[in-house]
Structures are given as C-alpha cells and as structure tokens.
Design a protein around this motif. Structure first.
Motif, PDB file in Angstrom:
ATOM      1  N   HIS A 123       0.860  -1.179   0.000  1.00  0.00           N
ATOM      2  CA  HIS A 123       0.000   0.000   0.000  1.00  0.00           C
ATOM      3  C   HIS A 123       0.901   1.234   0.000  1.00  0.00           C
ATOM      4  O   HIS A 123       1.878   1.286   0.747  1.00  0.00           O
ATOM      5  N   SER A 183      -1.248   6.536  -5.920  1.00  0.00           N
ATOM      6  CA  SER A 183      -1.921   5.623  -5.002  1.00  0.00           C
ATOM      7  C   SER A 183      -1.779   4.194  -5.494  1.00  0.00           C
ATOM      8  O   SER A 183      -2.088   3.895  -6.644  1.00  0.00           O
ATOM      9  N   SER A 194      -6.832   3.363  -1.133  1.00  0.00           N
ATOM     10  CA  SER A 194      -8.133   3.474  -0.475  1.00  0.00           C
ATOM     11  C   SER A 194      -8.558   2.179   0.208  1.00  0.00           C
ATOM     12  O   SER A 194      -9.613   2.121   0.831  1.00  0.00           O
ATOM     13  N   GLU A 195      -7.722   1.154   0.094  1.00  0.00           N
ATOM     14  CA  GLU A 195      -8.042  -0.162   0.664  1.00  0.00           C
ATOM     15  C   GLU A 195      -7.684  -0.206   2.148  1.00  0.00           C
ATOM     16  O   GLU A 195      -6.558   0.106   2.528  1.00  0.00           O
ATOM     17  N   SER A 211     -12.585   4.836   6.248  1.00  0.00           N
ATOM     18  CA  SER A 211     -12.021   3.484   6.238  1.00  0.00           C
ATOM     19  C   SER A 211     -11.586   3.038   7.630  1.00  0.00           C
ATOM     20  O   SER A 211     -11.325   1.859   7.858  1.00  0.00           O
ATOM     21  N   SER A 235      -7.086   3.039   5.859  1.00  0.00           N
ATOM     22  CA  SER A 235      -6.422   3.085   4.552  1.00  0.00           C
ATOM     23  C   SER A 235      -5.207   4.016   4.584  1.00  0.00           C
ATOM     24  O   SER A 235      -5.089   4.895   5.440  1.00  0.00           O
ATOM     25  N   GLU A 278      -4.625   6.291   2.349  1.00  0.00           N
ATOM     26  CA  GLU A 278      -5.106   7.633   2.036  1.00  0.00           C
ATOM     27  C   GLU A 278      -5.620   8.335   3.291  1.00  0.00           C
ATOM     28  O   GLU A 278      -5.390   9.541   3.487  1.00  0.00           O
ATOM     29  N   ASP A 279      -6.296   7.597   4.157  1.00  0.00           N
ATOM     30  CA  ASP A 279      -6.805   8.213   5.382  1.00  0.00           C
ATOM     31  C   ASP A 279      -5.685   8.516   6.370  1.00  0.00           C
ATOM     32  O   ASP A 279      -5.772   9.495   7.130  1.00  0.00           O
ATOM     33  N   LYS A 324      -4.448  11.774   5.219  1.00  0.00           N
ATOM     34  CA  LYS A 324      -5.362  12.827   5.691  1.00  0.00           C
ATOM     35  C   LYS A 324      -5.123  13.133   7.167  1.00  0.00           C
ATOM     36  O   LYS A 324      -5.164  14.296   7.586  1.00  0.00           O
TER      37      LYS A 324
END
Length: 383
Positions: A32, A46, A50-51, A156, A173, A175-176, A179
């Motif tokens: 990831h 990415s 998002s997983e 997620s 995830s 991505e999170d 963030k």
C-alpha cells in the motif's frame, strides 16, 4: 435529425495525470502506498491507497490527535497526571516486549510526557495510560478514535485499540493516514513539532525517534509501524521550497527496505510528481455549437478552478475534451452549465470539471428554425 458527437472537441491544454495507481510509470514493493500534496490534499500517487490495511503503530497518530482535540476542548490539559496501571505496564511496558516508554506501575506522568512517549518513543504503555486516564478503558477510547475519524471523513478507519497492536478489524487506509497527517500538521502545529524530535528520555530510559528518514531534507514527521502481519510501514511528511508532500507506505519486508523505500518515495514525491491548478482565466476553450440559436456558437469557460496532479511523465499522454450529454440547443443563458471538460490518460480515471456558457444565445424565430431544419435535412440526405 441533428447528429452531434458526444465528445465535441479536443482542447490544447498542458496537464498531468492524476488519481489511480500509475504502475506503468512507477511502482513500489510496498503493498500500500500514497503520495499526497499537502496544500490541496490531492492524491498524486496511489497503490491500493483506499483499501483498508493494518496500520500497526501508525495508529498512534490518531491516538495523539484525539488527545490534542480533547486538550483544545478543555476536557484535559497537558499538565494533568495519570497513574500507570499494572495492566498498562504488562501490556505496553517492558514485560510486553513491545515498543515502550518505560513506564512502571504507579508512575504519574503528565499528559504532555505521555504524548512525547506516544509520538517519539512509540510507547504502547503511554497509549494505554492515556486511554484509561481519559475514557476509563482502552476500548472506550478506541471507539472515540473511530468516531472522530469518521467525523473527519476518514471512513475506512476502524480502531479497536490505541497502540496499533494486532486486533480483529483494526484497519485504516493509506489515504486516510495521509489525511490524518494533514489534519495534524494544519490544526496542531504546536504539537506537530514533537514528531521531529530525535529522541526522548523518560527517567533513565531514552528511545530514539523511529522515523528512518528524519535526516532527509525537509522531513519533519511522522510515524512508523510494524507488525508481523502488516509488514513495515511509514507515514512521513516533508517541506521543500515551500511545498509539502506526505507519503504513506506499508507492507515492506524489513526496516532497511522501509528506510530505502521511504527515502525513494519522498524523493519521487518532489522530483517526479507535480500539481497544476487550472483556473477559468488561464485556459481558453473552443466555442460550442448551438442548435437553433441566433448565434451559431457560444463561448465557454471552466465553471471553477480544476486541480490536475500526478507523475510528470503523464504530460505527453494526457488528452482534454469537451463532452456534451446532448446537442446544445437555444436558448442559452450566460452561466448555464452546458457540458464537462474531461482530462484523460490511458489507465487512469478521468478528471472532470463543469463548463459554462459565457454569453446569452437567443432562439431563432419561426422562419430561422425552418431554414435551419431544412439545412439539417439536406445535410442528412447527403450522408
């Protein structure tokens, strides 16, 4: 019958690709991975970003963030003291064999000291002591972490503990996590500085910061993670020439590989990826044909700015097109949304932005419509 292709025209617009994993341009041994532009929050790269994944100790960014939030709300203060329970010592102290702050049962560290233990020393005991002191149990605090994450748009996330130690359903995830890093940096810069500290000492026990790329130009945080089930991970952020980029990697095979890949990904984040903001004033779009209008075409523009970001090598392959759902028919009012500007590149999800009319176009009168209809009929017959 008017026969208008849905894709109206190509536009001369220099852009970069964005969005999904760009394996044909770059890959990583990480299972990831994410590169994020900090200012806009745009995901530049990415891979399974998002997983939901097992974050291990990168969880502690959320543990610390919730404490920051509670301090801001006045529920606790940096000078509050919590007593170390035997449970926290056994599960997170030296007896646990995991990363620890070195606390002992009966110690009464302050919230500030515990936060240093979480952020710099990655102390599992410090996390548990904070959770028990604030919410009564680690489980209750973890539920607050999940609720806050969802409130902040990190859907997620599901946290079952504060430490990142293995737990059923404990995921978030990449991505999170990126963030989460952005929120920490933007909202709590006074605490974010702690992520850059090279080491911390609790009594006689000193632990070096575990971030393997802190010495690289501009890097000033954030957090590593490792479990047998998750592999080695890293969330890191850096600023160069006023631009901040954040990377998240996970699933690597060793500490050495994490260090090498962290350094490479951060270098790529600045050297190989770019971001372009296209404003309505910066691009001239071709006029769009209007059927049954007193003018044959109407000038158009972007409705708002459009952010295009990604690998620089995608520039030569990027295409832009104006797409209409159907033929544009008069009357047209200035400001009407009439279509979409679509940026595409092979293998990527398209980037879309609405376009609007820049002028009014009145409908032809009866005679004009009759002439136009006859013209279309003749054109159709010729075909």
């Amino acid at each position: 019958m008017l026969r208008t292709p849905k894709i109206l025209t190509a536009c001369a617009l220099a852009v970069f690709a964005t969005g999904a994993a760009q394996a044909q341009i770059m890959d990583t041994p990480a299972s990831h991975a994410v590169i994020m532009d900090h200012e806009t929050g745009t995901i530049l790269y990415s891979k399974n970003g998002s997983e939901p994944m097992i974050p291990a100790s990168m969880t502690k960014m959320m543990t610390a963030f919730l404490v920051f939030e509670l301090i801001e709300r006045g529920e606790i203060s940096l000078t509050d003291k919590f007593t170390v329970s035997e449970d926290a010592w056994r599960r997170g102290g030296f007896p646990s064999g995991t990363s620890t702050m070195g606390l002992a049962p009966g110690d009464t560290p302050t919230v500030e000291e515990l936060l240093h233990g979480v952020i710099i020393m990655s102390g599992n005991d410090a996390c548990i002591v904070l959770a028990q002191g604030i919410s009564g149990s680690e489980e209750a605090f973890a539920r607050r972490m999940t609720a806050l994450a969802h409130e902040l748009g990190m859907n997620s996330a599901n946290f079952v503990n504060t430490t990142g130690l293995e737990g059923v359903g404990h995921v978030v995830s990449a991505e999170d996590l990126a963030k989460m890093a952005k929120l920490t940096i933007d909202k709590y810069p006074q605490y974010y500085d702690w992520y850059d500290m090279p080491d911390y000492t609790w009594r006689e026990y000193t632990q070096a910061n575990r971030n393997p790329i802190l010495s690289i130009e501009g890097v000033d945080g954030l957090k590593t993670g490792h479990l047998e089930v998750s592999g080695y991970g890293l969330t890191a952020s850096a600023v160069r020439d006023g631009v901040r980029r954040t990377i998240v990697i996970n699933g690597l095979d060793s500490m050495a590989e994490r260090g090498r890949e962290g350094e490479r990904m951060m270098r790529m984040a600045f050297q190989s990826y770019d971001l372009k903001v296209i404003t309505p004033e910066s691009v001239e779009l071709p006029a769009v044909k209007v059927w049954l209008g007193q003018q044959q075409t109407v000038p158009v523009s972007l409705a708002d700015k459009m952010t295009i970001a990604g690998h620089k090598a995608a520039l030569e392959k990027a295409k832009t097109e104006i797409v209409l759902d159907s033929a544009l028919q008069a009357p047209v009012k200035s400001g009407d949304t009439i279509g979409t500007l679509v940026v595409t590149i092979e293998g990527q999800s398209p980037i879309e932005a609405p376009i609007v009319a820049e002028a009014n176009v009145k409908k032809l009168g009866f005679f004009g419509r009759a002439v136009e209809g006859l013209s279309q009929l003749i054109a159709g017959s010729d075909g």
